[in-house]
Design a protein around this motif. Structure first.
Motif, PDB file in Angstrom:
ATOM      1  N   ARG A   1     -55.905 -24.667 -43.608  1.00 12.24           N
ATOM      2  CA  ARG A   1     -54.499 -24.258 -43.551  1.00 12.24           C
ATOM      3  C   ARG A   1     -53.619 -25.248 -44.314  1.00 12.24           C
ATOM      4  N   PHE A   2     -52.790 -24.738 -45.189  1.00 12.87           N
ATOM      5  CA  PHE A   2     -51.827 -25.483 -45.995  1.00 12.87           C
ATOM      6  C   PHE A   2     -52.492 -26.435 -46.997  1.00 12.87           C
ATOM      7  N   ALA A   3     -53.736 -26.150 -47.379  1.00 14.19           N
ATOM      8  CA  ALA A   3     -54.438 -26.987 -48.346  1.00 14.19           C
ATOM      9  C   ALA A   3     -54.865 -26.157 -49.545  1.00 14.19           C
ATOM     10  N   ARG A   4     -55.124 -26.832 -50.670  1.00 11.38           N
ATOM     11  CA  ARG A   4     -55.622 -26.163 -51.870  1.00 11.38           C
ATOM     12  C   ARG A   4     -56.930 -25.452 -51.564  1.00 11.38           C
ATOM     13  N   PRO A   5     -57.177 -24.305 -52.214  1.00  5.24           N
ATOM     14  CA  PRO A   5     -58.469 -23.634 -52.045  1.00  5.24           C
ATOM     15  C   PRO A   5     -59.549 -24.346 -52.849  1.00  5.24           C
ATOM     16  N   VAL A   6     -60.786 -24.176 -52.406  1.00  4.64           N
ATOM     17  CA  VAL A   6     -61.928 -24.706 -53.145  1.00  4.64           C
ATOM     18  C   VAL A   6     -62.897 -23.560 -53.412  1.00  4.64           C
ATOM     19  N   ALA A   7     -63.609 -23.647 -54.522  1.00  4.94           N
ATOM     20  CA  ALA A   7     -64.525 -22.577 -54.919  1.00  4.94           C
ATOM     21  C   ALA A   7     -65.685 -22.469 -53.952  1.00  4.94           C
TER      22      ALA A   7
ATOM     23  N   GLY B   1     -44.908 -34.833 -46.677  1.00  2.90           N
ATOM     24  CA  GLY B   1     -45.810 -35.843 -47.201  1.00  2.90           C
ATOM     25  C   GLY B   1     -46.780 -35.307 -48.220  1.00  2.90           C
ATOM     26  N   ALA B   2     -47.520 -36.241 -48.844  1.00  2.00           N
ATOM     27  CA  ALA B   2     -48.414 -35.910 -49.956  1.00  2.00           C
ATOM     28  C   ALA B   2     -49.516 -34.931 -49.554  1.00  2.00           C
ATOM     29  N   ARG B   3     -49.892 -34.909 -48.285  1.00  2.46           N
ATOM     30  CA  ARG B   3     -50.932 -33.976 -47.847  1.00  2.46           C
ATOM     31  C   ARG B   3     -50.555 -32.536 -48.167  1.00  2.46           C
ATOM     32  N   TYR B   4     -49.263 -32.266 -48.226  1.00  2.65           N
ATOM     33  CA  TYR B   4     -48.777 -30.894 -48.418  1.00  2.65           C
ATOM     34  C   TYR B   4     -48.164 -30.707 -49.814  1.00  2.65           C
ATOM     35  N   ALA B   5     -48.623 -31.502 -50.770  1.00  2.00           N
ATOM     36  CA  ALA B   5     -48.006 -31.490 -52.100  1.00  2.00           C
ATOM     37  C   ALA B   5     -48.101 -30.139 -52.792  1.00  2.00           C
ATOM     38  N   ASP B   6     -49.141 -29.363 -52.490  1.00  6.77           N
ATOM     39  CA  ASP B   6     -49.324 -28.074 -53.161  1.00  6.77           C
ATOM     40  C   ASP B   6     -48.727 -26.907 -52.390  1.00  6.77           C
ATOM     41  N   SER B   7     -48.180 -27.174 -51.207  1.00  2.82           N
ATOM     42  CA  SER B   7     -47.590 -26.090 -50.422  1.00  2.82           C
ATOM     43  C   SER B   7     -46.425 -25.490 -51.197  1.00  2.82           C
ATOM     44  N   GLY B   8     -46.142 -24.255 -50.906  1.00  4.21           N
ATOM     45  CA  GLY B   8     -45.135 -23.518 -51.661  1.00  4.21           C
ATOM     46  C   GLY B   8     -45.736 -22.653 -52.739  1.00  4.21           C
ATOM     47  N   ASN B   9     -46.948 -23.001 -53.184  1.00  3.48           N
ATOM     48  CA  ASN B   9     -47.610 -22.214 -54.228  1.00  3.48           C
ATOM     49  C   ASN B   9     -49.100 -22.019 -53.956  1.00  3.48           C
ATOM     50  N   LEU B  10     -49.516 -22.175 -52.705  1.00  2.00           N
ATOM     51  CA  LEU B  10     -50.939 -22.060 -52.395  1.00  2.00           C
ATOM     52  C   LEU B  10     -51.470 -20.656 -52.656  1.00  2.00           C
ATOM     53  N   GLY B  11     -50.662 -19.648 -52.380  1.00  2.00           N
ATOM     54  CA  GLY B  11     -51.107 -18.278 -52.674  1.00  2.00           C
ATOM     55  C   GLY B  11     -51.355 -18.082 -54.155  1.00  2.00           C
ATOM     56  N   GLN B  12     -50.525 -18.706 -54.987  1.00  2.00           N
ATOM     57  CA  GLN B  12     -50.739 -18.640 -56.431  1.00  2.00           C
ATOM     58  C   GLN B  12     -52.008 -19.393 -56.832  1.00  2.00           C
ATOM     59  N   LEU B  13     -52.267 -20.527 -56.201  1.00  4.03           N
ATOM     60  CA  LEU B  13     -53.483 -21.283 -56.508  1.00  4.03           C
ATOM     61  C   LEU B  13     -54.724 -20.499 -56.095  1.00  4.03           C
ATOM     62  N   ASP B  14     -54.612 -19.692 -55.044  1.00  3.00           N
ATOM     63  CA  ASP B  14     -55.722 -18.793 -54.689  1.00  3.00           C
ATOM     64  C   ASP B  14     -56.006 -17.827 -55.836  1.00  3.00           C
ATOM     65  N   LEU B  15     -54.948 -17.237 -56.401  1.00  2.00           N
ATOM     66  CA  LEU B  15     -55.132 -16.287 -57.498  1.00  2.00           C
ATOM     67  C   LEU B  15     -55.737 -16.972 -58.715  1.00  2.00           C
ATOM     68  N   ILE B  16     -55.319 -18.200 -58.983  1.00  2.00           N
ATOM     69  CA  ILE B  16     -55.901 -18.946 -60.094  1.00  2.00           C
ATOM     70  C   ILE B  16     -57.382 -19.199 -59.845  1.00  2.00           C
ATOM     71  N   LEU B  17     -57.741 -19.533 -58.608  1.00  2.00           N
ATOM     72  CA  LEU B  17     -59.152 -19.729 -58.285  1.00  2.00           C
ATOM     73  C   LEU B  17     -59.940 -18.437 -58.483  1.00  2.00           C
ATOM     74  N   ALA B  18     -59.361 -17.302 -58.098  1.00  2.00           N
ATOM     75  CA  ALA B  18     -60.036 -16.017 -58.311  1.00  2.00           C
ATOM     76  C   ALA B  18     -60.236 -15.746 -59.796  1.00  2.00           C
ATOM     77  N   LEU B  19     -59.239 -16.063 -60.613  1.00  2.00           N
ATOM     78  CA  LEU B  19     -59.375 -15.876 -62.064  1.00  2.00           C
ATOM     79  C   LEU B  19     -60.422 -16.832 -62.644  1.00  2.00           C
ATOM     80  N   GLN B  20     -60.533 -18.015 -62.081  1.00  2.00           N
ATOM     81  CA  GLN B  20     -61.595 -18.924 -62.510  1.00  2.00           C
ATOM     82  C   GLN B  20     -62.960 -18.373 -62.134  1.00  2.00           C
ATOM     83  N   TRP B  21     -63.048 -17.719 -60.977  1.00  2.24           N
ATOM     84  CA  TRP B  21     -64.294 -17.053 -60.578  1.00  2.24           C
ATOM     85  C   TRP B  21     -64.647 -15.977 -61.610  1.00  2.24           C
ATOM     86  N   VAL B  22     -63.660 -15.195 -62.010  1.00  2.00           N
ATOM     87  CA  VAL B  22     -63.897 -14.164 -63.019  1.00  2.00           C
ATOM     88  C   VAL B  22     -64.401 -14.795 -64.313  1.00  2.00           C
ATOM     89  N   ARG B  23     -63.753 -15.847 -64.745  1.00  2.25           N
ATOM     90  CA  ARG B  23     -64.170 -16.510 -65.984  1.00  2.25           C
ATOM     91  C   ARG B  23     -65.631 -16.985 -65.904  1.00  2.25           C
TER      92      ARG B  23
END
Length: 515
Positions: A58-64, A164-186
Motif C-alpha cells: 500500500r502506497f508504494a511503487r509497484p514491482v514486476a 516523508g520520503a517513504r511516500y515520495a511516489d504517492s500521487g502517481n502510483l496508479g500511473q506507475l502501475d500503467l507504466i509497469l504494465a507497458l514494460q510488461w508488454v515491451r
C-alpha cells in the motif's frame, strides 16, 4: 439501465460465456501459454485473463512479477481495485492484472498491439466490463489486445509525500502501475504474437486522461508508439497544495489525526473505501484523487502551457461524443424534471467547468439555434462547457506545436435502442471494440451500427499498425481548419464542427476537474 440491472446482465453474460462450448480453436491447435499462464479459446482467438504483471504494498511503487511458476489456466479476470462502485466484482488491493487476446500466439506473428486503459476517472472502473472484452477487436482487427487494471482512488493517487520520503511516489502510483504494465508488454508480448515496436495505448474517459498524463511522464517515453483518447483528457494535473488538502479531508472523514499516516497505511481496506465518500474541499462533490504535479514522476502538466514535447512525435487520435452529458445527467432523472427556459441557466451552473454568465450563455444558444428546446440547449451547453473543452485544448496544442499526426473525431450517431440517450459518454466503446451486442451497449446491432463499428475499428487498428487511421478521407487536424471526422450513420470530415460553441466557451478558462 440501473446499476443493479446492469450488474445482473453482466453476471448472466459471464455465466453464459463460461458454460458455452469451446470453439474449434481449442481442438484444432496446441493450447499456447506464456510463462505459467495457459490460454483459453474465446471467439476464435486465444485469451489470457488474469496475468499478474506486478505487486505493490500500500502506497508504494509497484514491482514486476515473474512470469514463471505453477501452471495457471488463464480463464478468469483478476480482482479489481477496491472502490465504491462495481460492488458485484471481486475486489482486492492485489489488483495488478492484465488480460491479452491474440489471434496467434506465435512469436513470428508480430501483430500490432493495442493496450486499453479503462474509464471511471481515477476512482472507479475496471476492464472486466463486457464492453471492453478484446476478442472481437483482436479477431476482426488482426491485432493483439491488452487490457489493464491498476490502483485507483486513494490507493493509486493520494498525495502523501509531505509525510516523508517513504511516500515520495504517492500521487502517481496508479500511473506507475500503467507504466509497469507497458514494460510488461515491451518485455513479453512478442512471445504471444505481438510486436513490441508497435504498441498503441487507447482509453475512454478516465482511461484517456491517464494516457494524456503518461504523455508527460518521462518514465513512459518510448513504451508506446501511438495513442487514442476517447472522451478523456488531462490538460492539467492536480497541484500539490490541492492534493494535500484532499488527503487531509480524506483522513478527517476516516477520523484519523492529521499526521496519522501509519493509521492510513494499515487500516482495513473496507474502512479506507468508506472514506472515499468524503467531500472534496476544492470542488465539492466526492473527494477527487488523480495525478499530482510532483516534479519527479510528473514534472510538468500534460497539456499546459503546451503539449508535452516528449510525445509530439506520437501519432494520436482524440475524440468526443456530441452529447456527452446525457450519460450522467439522466434525461429521466430529477435534474431534467420541469426544465424550462426560466430555470435552464440556474440548472446549468453546477454542471459546467467554465465560468461564464449562464443567462448570457442561454441567450447565445437561443440566438444560434432558435429551434432547440431547453433540453437540447442544456445538453449541448453542459457538454461544450464541461466534457469537450479538454479535447479542443489538447488537439489545438498539438497542432500549434506542429504535431501533424493528430486526428480528431466526433461521434454523432444517437442510440437506436434508447432515443432519450442520444449520443452520450461511453457510446464509442462498443463501436471500437466491436462489442455491439454486449450488456451495457446502446449501439444496437443493425446494419448502420455494424458499418460504423467497422469504420471506427479500422481507424483505431490502422493507427496501431501504421501510425495513421485506415480511413483515406480522414485528414489530420490542423489550425485553423480543425478537420474533424464525424462518425454518424454516414462517415464524413467537417472543418471545425460546433465552431460557434467552441468560440463561445473559449472566452473563459477551462477548469480541469481536480486542479
Amino acid at each position: 439501465m440501473t446499476d443493479l440491472s446492469r450488474r445482473t446482465l453482466v453476471k448472466s453474460a459471464a455465466v453464459l460465456a463460461a458454460t458455452a462450448p469451446l470453439p474449434s480453436l481449442a481442438r484444432s491447435a496446441k493450447t499456447p501459454r506464456i510463462g505459467r499462464y495457459i490460454a483459453v479459446p474465446e471467439s476464435g482467438v486465444h485469451a489470457f485473463k488474469g496475468i499478474r504483471y506486478g505487486r505493490a504494498e500500500r502506497f508504494a511503487r509497484p514491482v514486476a512479477e515473474p512470469l514463471e511458476g505453477p501452471a495457471i489456466t488463464a480463464a478468469k479476470f483478476g480482482p479489481i481495485c477496491p472502490q465504491r462502485a462495481m460492488a458485484g466484482e471481486p475486489q482486492s488491493e492485489d489488483c495488478l492484472f492484465l488480460n491479452v487476446w491474440t489471434p496467434e500466439a506465435d512469436p513470428r506473428a508480430k501483430r500490432a498491439v493495442m493496450v486499453y486503459f479503462h474509464g471511471g476517472a481515477y476512482t472507479t472502473g475496471s476492464v472486466t466490463d463486457p464492453l471492453t472484452h478484446g476478442a472481437k477487436l483482436a479477431a476482426d482487427g488482426d491485432v493483439v489486445v491488452v487490457t489493464v487494471n491498476h490502483r485507483l482512488n486513494a490507493l493509486g493517487y493520494a498525495w502523501l509525500k509531505p509525510f516523508g520520503a517513504r511516500y515520495a511516489d504517492s500521487g502517481n502510483l496508479g500511473q506507475l502501475d500503467l507504466i509497469l504494465a507497458l514494460q510488461w508488454v515491451r518485455e513479453h508480448i512478442a512471445k504471444i504474437g505481438g510486436d513490441p515496436a508497435r504498441v498503441m495505448v487507447f482509453g475512454q474517459s478516465g482511461g484517456g486522461a491517464k494516457i494524456a498524463t503518461l504523455m508527460a511522464m518521462p518514465a513512459a517515453k518510448g513504451l508506446f508508439h501511438a495513442a487514442a483518447t476517447m472522451s478523456g483528457q488531462q490538460v492539467q494535473a492536480s497541484g500539490p497544495a490541492h492534493a494535500w488538502a484532499r488527503t487531509q479531508a480524506f483522513m478527517a472523514a476516516l477520523k484519523l489525526a492529521p499526521g496519522d499516516v501509519e493509521g492510513l497505511r494499515t487500516m482495513q481496506i473496507e474502512r479506507l473505501v468508506e472514506g472515499l465518500a468524503a467531500t472534496d474541499p476544492i470542488m465539492g462533490g466526492g473527494v477527487y484523487f488523480g495525478p499530482v504535479l510532483d516534479m519527479t514522476n510528473l514534472p510538468r502538466h500534460p497539456f499546459w502551457p503546451d503539449a508535452a514535447p516528449q510525445s509530439l512525435g506520437v501519432p494520436m487520435i482524440l475524440g468526443n461524443v456530441r452529447e456527452e452529458t446525457r450519460a450522467f445527467l439522466d434525461p429521466r432523472g430529477p435534474k431534467l424534471q420541469g426544465l424550462s427556459w426560466e430555470n435552464l441557466a440556474a440548472r446549468m451552473v453546477p454542471e459546467i467547468k467554465i465560468d461564464l454568465d449562464p443567462v448570457w450563455v442561454v441567450e447565445q444558444y437561443r440566438a444560434h439555434e432558435p429551434g432547440w428546446t431547453p433540453e437540447q440547449v442544456y445538453y449541448a451547453a453542459t457538454t461544450a462547457g464541461r466534457s469537450w473543452p479538454g479535447q479542443v485544448i489538447e488537439a489545438d496544442a498539438r497542432a500549434a506545436a506542429g504535431a501533424g499526426s493528430t486526428w480528431v473525431y466526433q461521434l454523432d450517431r444517437p442510440s437506436p435502442t434508447d432515443p432519450l440517450r442520444g449520443a452520450a459518454h461511453t457510446d464509442d466503446i462498443p463501436y471500437v471494440f466491436g462489442t455491439l451486442d454486449a450488456p451495457g451497449s446502446y449501439s444496437g446491432t443493425d446494419d448502420a451500427a455494424r458499418r460504423l463499428s467497422g469504420a471506427m475499428m479500422r481507424a483505431f487498428t490502422g493507427l496501431a499498425k501504421t501510425g495513421r487511421p485506415e480511413l483515406a478521407q480522414w485528414s489530420p487536424y490542423r489550425l485553423p481548419a480543425r478537420e474533424t471526422m464525424v462518425f454518424g450513420d454516414t462517415v464524413r470530415v467537417e472543418n471545425d464542427p460546433r465552431r460557434w460553441q467552441r468560440e463561445l466557451w473559449a472566452r473563459a478558462p477551462y477548469v480541469q476537474p481536480g486542479v
